[in-house]
Design a protein around this motif. Structure first.
Motif, PDB file in Angstrom:
ATOM      1  N   GLY A  68      -5.358   7.566  -4.897  1.00 49.77           N
ATOM      2  CA  GLY A  68      -4.471   6.425  -4.778  1.00 49.77           C
ATOM      3  C   GLY A  68      -3.514   6.545  -3.606  1.00 49.77           C
ATOM      4  N   PHE A  69      -3.224   7.778  -3.181  1.00 50.97           N
ATOM      5  CA  PHE A  69      -2.387   7.989  -2.003  1.00 50.97           C
ATOM      6  C   PHE A  69      -3.153   7.676  -0.724  1.00 50.97           C
ATOM      7  CE2 PHE A  69      -1.089  11.012   1.371  1.00 50.97           C
ATOM      8  CZ  PHE A  69       0.171  10.509   1.618  1.00 50.97           C
ATOM      9  N   ILE A  70      -4.432   8.025  -0.709  1.00 51.65           N
ATOM     10  CA  ILE A  70      -5.244   7.837   0.493  1.00 51.65           C
ATOM     11  C   ILE A  70      -5.840   6.429   0.554  1.00 51.65           C
ATOM     12  CG2 ILE A  70      -7.278   8.655   1.749  1.00 51.65           C
ATOM     13  CD1 ILE A  70      -6.818  11.390   0.349  1.00 51.65           C
ATOM     14  N   GLY A  71      -6.354   5.938  -0.586  1.00 55.85           N
ATOM     15  CA  GLY A  71      -7.129   4.703  -0.594  1.00 55.85           C
ATOM     16  C   GLY A  71      -6.363   3.430  -0.282  1.00 55.85           C
ATOM     17  N   PRO A  72      -5.223   3.144  -0.942  1.00 58.32           N
ATOM     18  CA  PRO A  72      -4.519   1.882  -0.675  1.00 58.32           C
ATOM     19  C   PRO A  72      -4.008   1.722   0.749  1.00 58.32           C
ATOM     20  CG  PRO A  72      -3.906   2.714  -2.826  1.00 58.32           C
ATOM     21  CD  PRO A  72      -4.708   3.796  -2.174  1.00 58.32           C
ATOM     22  N   PRO A  73      -3.399   2.742   1.389  1.00 57.52           N
ATOM     23  CA  PRO A  73      -3.018   2.543   2.795  1.00 57.52           C
ATOM     24  C   PRO A  73      -4.225   2.303   3.695  1.00 57.52           C
ATOM     25  CG  PRO A  73      -1.830   4.403   1.873  1.00 57.52           C
ATOM     26  CD  PRO A  73      -2.885   4.029   0.876  1.00 57.52           C
ATOM     27  N   LEU A  74      -5.332   3.000   3.413  1.00 59.14           N
ATOM     28  CA  LEU A  74      -6.557   2.755   4.172  1.00 59.14           C
ATOM     29  C   LEU A  74      -6.992   1.303   4.008  1.00 59.14           C
ATOM     30  CD1 LEU A  74      -9.072   3.718   5.760  1.00 59.14           C
ATOM     31  CD2 LEU A  74     -10.069   4.383   3.544  1.00 59.14           C
ATOM     32  N   ALA A  75      -6.979   0.832   2.749  1.00 65.02           N
ATOM     33  CA  ALA A  75      -7.361  -0.559   2.496  1.00 65.02           C
ATOM     34  C   ALA A  75      -6.397  -1.532   3.145  1.00 65.02           C
ATOM     35  CB  ALA A  75      -7.425  -0.809   0.988  1.00 65.02           C
ATOM     36  N   GLY A  76      -5.090  -1.246   3.063  1.00 64.58           N
ATOM     37  CA  GLY A  76      -4.095  -2.136   3.661  1.00 64.58           C
ATOM     38  C   GLY A  76      -4.281  -2.271   5.163  1.00 64.58           C
ATOM     39  N   ALA A  77      -4.586  -1.126   5.830  1.00 63.51           N
ATOM     40  CA  ALA A  77      -4.789  -1.172   7.272  1.00 63.51           C
ATOM     41  C   ALA A  77      -6.048  -1.962   7.631  1.00 63.51           C
ATOM     42  CB  ALA A  77      -4.887   0.250   7.822  1.00 63.51           C
ATOM     43  N   LEU A  78      -7.120  -1.761   6.857  1.00 56.28           N
ATOM     44  CA  LEU A  78      -8.375  -2.454   7.151  1.00 56.28           C
ATOM     45  C   LEU A  78      -8.285  -3.941   6.833  1.00 56.28           C
ATOM     46  CD1 LEU A  78     -10.866   0.225   5.764  1.00 56.28           C
ATOM     47  CD2 LEU A  78     -10.536  -0.394   8.168  1.00 56.28           C
ATOM     48  N   LEU A  79      -7.647  -4.261   5.687  1.00 58.82           N
ATOM     49  CA  LEU A  79      -7.552  -5.665   5.289  1.00 58.82           C
ATOM     50  C   LEU A  79      -6.595  -6.448   6.184  1.00 58.82           C
ATOM     51  CD1 LEU A  79      -7.468  -5.264   1.403  1.00 58.82           C
ATOM     52  CD2 LEU A  79      -9.355  -6.151   2.781  1.00 58.82           C
ATOM     53  N   GLY A  80      -5.583  -5.772   6.706  1.00 60.23           N
ATOM     54  CA  GLY A  80      -4.609  -6.459   7.553  1.00 60.23           C
ATOM     55  C   GLY A  80      -4.914  -6.359   9.035  1.00 60.23           C
ATOM     56  N   GLY A  81      -6.083  -5.805   9.392  1.00 60.71           N
ATOM     57  CA  GLY A  81      -6.390  -5.536  10.794  1.00 60.71           C
ATOM     58  C   GLY A  81      -7.144  -6.628  11.511  1.00 60.71           C
ATOM     59  N   GLY A  82      -7.320  -7.789  10.871  1.00 58.74           N
ATOM     60  CA  GLY A  82      -7.999  -8.882  11.558  1.00 58.74           C
ATOM     61  C   GLY A  82      -9.487  -8.942  11.335  1.00 58.74           C
ATOM     62  N   ALA A  83     -10.079  -7.896  10.762  1.00 58.25           N
ATOM     63  CA  ALA A  83     -11.519  -7.880  10.459  1.00 58.25           C
ATOM     64  C   ALA A  83     -11.701  -7.318   9.056  1.00 58.25           C
ATOM     65  CB  ALA A  83     -12.281  -7.054  11.486  1.00 58.25           C
ATOM     66  N   PRO A  84     -11.359  -8.096   8.026  1.00 63.76           N
ATOM     67  CA  PRO A  84     -11.340  -7.561   6.663  1.00 63.76           C
ATOM     68  C   PRO A  84     -12.683  -7.040   6.172  1.00 63.76           C
ATOM     69  CG  PRO A  84     -11.064  -9.956   6.680  1.00 63.76           C
ATOM     70  CD  PRO A  84     -10.921  -9.499   8.079  1.00 63.76           C
ATOM     71  N   LEU A  85     -13.798  -7.556   6.705  1.00 58.10           N
ATOM     72  CA  LEU A  85     -15.101  -7.045   6.281  1.00 58.10           C
ATOM     73  C   LEU A  85     -15.307  -5.590   6.705  1.00 58.10           C
ATOM     74  CD1 LEU A  85     -17.533 -10.064   6.757  1.00 58.10           C
ATOM     75  CD2 LEU A  85     -16.842  -8.979   4.611  1.00 58.10           C
ATOM     76  N   ALA A  86     -14.501  -5.104   7.658  1.00 57.66           N
ATOM     77  CA  ALA A  86     -14.564  -3.683   8.019  1.00 57.66           C
ATOM     78  C   ALA A  86     -14.214  -2.814   6.821  1.00 57.66           C
ATOM     79  CB  ALA A  86     -13.615  -3.397   9.180  1.00 57.66           C
ATOM     80  N   TRP A  87     -13.373  -3.341   5.936  1.00 55.94           N
ATOM     81  CA  TRP A  87     -13.032  -2.620   4.695  1.00 55.94           C
ATOM     82  C   TRP A  87     -14.304  -2.327   3.896  1.00 55.94           C
ATOM     83  CZ3 TRP A  87     -13.320  -5.008  -0.326  1.00 55.94           C
ATOM     84  CH2 TRP A  87     -12.829  -4.215  -1.361  1.00 55.94           C
ATOM     85  N   VAL A  88     -15.176  -3.308   3.761  1.00 58.45           N
ATOM     86  CA  VAL A  88     -16.418  -3.122   3.002  1.00 58.45           C
ATOM     87  C   VAL A  88     -17.288  -2.052   3.658  1.00 58.45           C
ATOM     88  CG1 VAL A  88     -18.536  -4.235   2.201  1.00 58.45           C
ATOM     89  CG2 VAL A  88     -16.365  -5.497   2.166  1.00 58.45           C
ATOM     90  N   GLY A 109       0.809  -1.209   0.000  1.00 56.52           N
ATOM     91  CA  GLY A 109       0.000   0.000   0.000  1.00 56.52           C
ATOM     92  C   GLY A 109       0.843   1.260   0.000  1.00 56.52           C
ATOM     93  N   VAL A 110       1.930   1.253   0.782  1.00 56.93           N
ATOM     94  CA  VAL A 110       2.814   2.422   0.843  1.00 56.93           C
ATOM     95  C   VAL A 110       3.519   2.643  -0.499  1.00 56.93           C
ATOM     96  CG1 VAL A 110       4.904   3.352   1.920  1.00 56.93           C
ATOM     97  CG2 VAL A 110       3.125   2.292   3.328  1.00 56.93           C
ATOM     98  N   VAL A 111       3.931   1.559  -1.169  1.00 53.97           N
ATOM     99  CA  VAL A 111       4.586   1.682  -2.480  1.00 53.97           C
ATOM    100  C   VAL A 111       3.655   2.371  -3.471  1.00 53.97           C
ATOM    101  CG1 VAL A 111       5.344   0.362  -4.498  1.00 53.97           C
ATOM    102  CG2 VAL A 111       6.197  -0.227  -2.221  1.00 53.97           C
ATOM    103  N   VAL A 112       2.410   1.914  -3.527  1.00 50.89           N
ATOM    104  CA  VAL A 112       1.451   2.521  -4.448  1.00 50.89           C
ATOM    105  C   VAL A 112       1.177   3.968  -4.052  1.00 50.89           C
ATOM    106  CG1 VAL A 112      -0.891   2.372  -5.368  1.00 50.89           C
ATOM    107  CG2 VAL A 112       0.421   0.291  -4.973  1.00 50.89           C
ATOM    108  N   ALA A 113       1.071   4.212  -2.750  1.00 49.82           N
ATOM    109  CA  ALA A 113       0.801   5.565  -2.273  1.00 49.82           C
ATOM    110  C   ALA A 113       1.959   6.506  -2.600  1.00 49.82           C
ATOM    111  CB  ALA A 113       0.548   5.545  -0.771  1.00 49.82           C
ATOM    112  N   ALA A 114       3.212   6.043  -2.414  1.00 49.18           N
ATOM    113  CA  ALA A 114       4.369   6.883  -2.713  1.00 49.18           C
ATOM    114  C   ALA A 114       4.438   7.211  -4.207  1.00 49.18           C
ATOM    115  CB  ALA A 114       5.649   6.182  -2.265  1.00 49.18           C
ATOM    116  N   GLY A 115       4.149   6.212  -5.042  1.00 46.77           N
ATOM    117  CA  GLY A 115       4.097   6.482  -6.477  1.00 46.77           C
ATOM    118  C   GLY A 115       3.022   7.479  -6.820  1.00 46.77           C
ATOM    119  N   SER A 116       1.912   7.427  -6.092  1.00 43.98           N
ATOM    120  CA  SER A 116       0.824   8.360  -6.331  1.00 43.98           C
ATOM    121  C   SER A 116       1.220   9.782  -5.963  1.00 43.98           C
ATOM    122  CB  SER A 116      -0.413   7.941  -5.545  1.00 43.98           C
ATOM    123  OG  SER A 116      -0.885   6.688  -5.986  1.00 43.98           O
ATOM    124  N   VAL A 117       2.039   9.936  -4.912  1.00 41.76           N
ATOM    125  CA  VAL A 117       2.518  11.271  -4.546  1.00 41.76           C
ATOM    126  C   VAL A 117       3.354  11.855  -5.678  1.00 41.76           C
ATOM    127  CG1 VAL A 117       4.036  12.536  -2.986  1.00 41.76           C
ATOM    128  CG2 VAL A 117       2.438  10.849  -2.077  1.00 41.76           C
TER     129      VAL A 117
END
Length: 414
Positions: free
Chosen positions: A364-384, A49-57
């Protein structure tokens, strides 16, 4: 038909041909960036997520520079240079053996893309008369997705996590098709309207700049809505969605490939019909409809991932979710290019399009890190849940925007 109009329509057909060619290559790789970085190159999801976000910056910064450059040298030249950079970045991804080399490729690709998208949107406005632009943007978007869909369908058979070389192959093909589009622009459009600055640009004398653009309150309101659609829509589609399906939901890359094919098939099948039916609908209502239909697509994604569904039923649910998302995209395509170019004076067209397109790398800077945190946080349906709530709020903001848009923009000419 006037000579300029005839030349412009001929150039528009060249633009459509290049769009289709490059989209075929892009469709091979579009769903798999997170999967490639995480499962093949070994980057953790948060790092991906950070790689995609950095490229987006970097893409965002280059977009800000590209606006004045495009107004000075011409939109066609800017599009050609951007395509060269985009192809080079994709080539680096094809050759990557580590996350760090892939990160450089992502950055270069997004820098190029940040120049290509606004330049091509501005070129269409130069090539096509005002009363035909809505259909022109819809047609180009339909062809873009036809190519992506064909590539996505093929990628479902070519790409496998068990065969890392398959990822290098499809990124190499993508780089080649992008290079071909660059040649079409640099050679085929060099005498076309918009390739170089026109007489109207010289008469304006370069006056205005970004301060003049940001004083346009209607345009600033549009930028905020477009940014929200980027964060909760496309930024989630291009990577996090596939990671959710192949990770916590237990789906396969084949399901992802079929889902993206269904997404683009829905666009190709209904795009021109939607454009014709909604041609006189208020632009703000089309933006709101986009957000609400996308929210429905993410709800279907969450339902397909529930423990009670598995195997074929879950796969059908994921495919249906992206088909619904595609229908939402058909509401957006006439507005995304049409509103900025309807608001823009000719000598500031590149700047207006640059800022409008900058909402996507910023998303793309905001969305992927948000998704990465939600998907990797133990409750992936929170992303939805979070993404759906964001889109409902975006729909409300779009309706408020309708009060600020000028009447001739909110209700386009027949």
């Amino acid at each position: 038909m006037p000579v300029r109009t005839t030349a412009g329509m001929r150039a528009f057909r060249v633009t459509l041909a290049g769009t289709l060619v490059s989209a075929l290559g892009a469709g091979l790789t579009l769903p798999y960036l997170f999967v490639y970085l995480h499962d093949v190159l070994g980057a953790p999801l948060v790092v991906a997520g950070v790689v995609v976000a950095a490229g987006s910056v970097l893409g965002l910064a280059s977009s800000a520079v590209g606006g004045p450059v495009g107004d000075r040298i011409g939109l066609g030249r800017l599009a050609g240079a951007g395509l060269v950079a985009q192809g080079a970045g994709t080539g680096l991804l094809a050759a990557a053996a580590s996350p760090w080399l892939a990160a450089a490729g992502v950055a270069l690709n997004l820098i190029g893309n940040s120049a290509v998208w606004p330049a091509l949107n501005g070129l269409v406005a130069e090539q096509v008369p005002l009363e035909r632009r809505s259909r022109a943007y819809a047609t180009r978007f339909g062809l873009l997705n036809a190519g992506i869909g064909a590539g996505g369908l093929l990628s479902g058979w070519l790409v496998s996590i068990e065969r890392p070389a398959s990822f290098h192959l499809v990124y190499g093909i993508d780089a080649g098709t992008t290079g071909l589009f660059a040649l079409l622009v640099l050679i085929g459009l060099r005498r076309a309207p918009g390739y170089r600055p026109g007489e109207r640009h010289r008469e304006a004398g370069g006056t205005g700049g970004y301060r003049a653009v940001l004083r346009d309150r209607a345009f600033v309101g549009y930028l905020l809505v477009a940014l929200a659609l980027g964060v909760f829509g496309y930024a989630q589609l291009n990577g996090p969605w596939a990671s959710f399906v192949t990770g916590s939901a237990g789906g396969s890359t084949q399901v992802v490939g079929f889902a993206f094919a269904a997404n683009t098939a829905a666009i190709v099948l209904v795009q021109l019909t939607v454009e014709r039916v909604t041609r006189r609908v208020r632009r703000s209502r089309l933006l709101a409809a986009t957000a609400l239909v996308w929210a429905l697509g993410w709800v279907l994604t969450g339902l397909a991932a529930l423990p009670g569904l598995h195997g074929v039923l879950a796969g059908i649910g994921f495919v249906l979710a992206l088909a619904v998302f595609g229908v939402g995209e058909t509401f957006y395509s006439p507005v995304g290019g049409g509103v900025p170019n309807a608001l823009a004076p000719p000598h500031l067209r590149a700047r207006y399009n640059a800022l409008a397109s900058a909402t996507w790398p910023l998303g793309g800077f905001i969305g992927p890190p948000l998704a990465g945190a939600l998907l990797g946080g133990g409750a992936p349906l929170a992303w939805v849940v979070v993404i759906v709530a964001g889109l409902v709020g975006t729909a409300a903001a779009a309706l408020l925007l309708g009060r600020r848009l000028p009447a001739q923009v909110e209700r386009p000419p027949a």
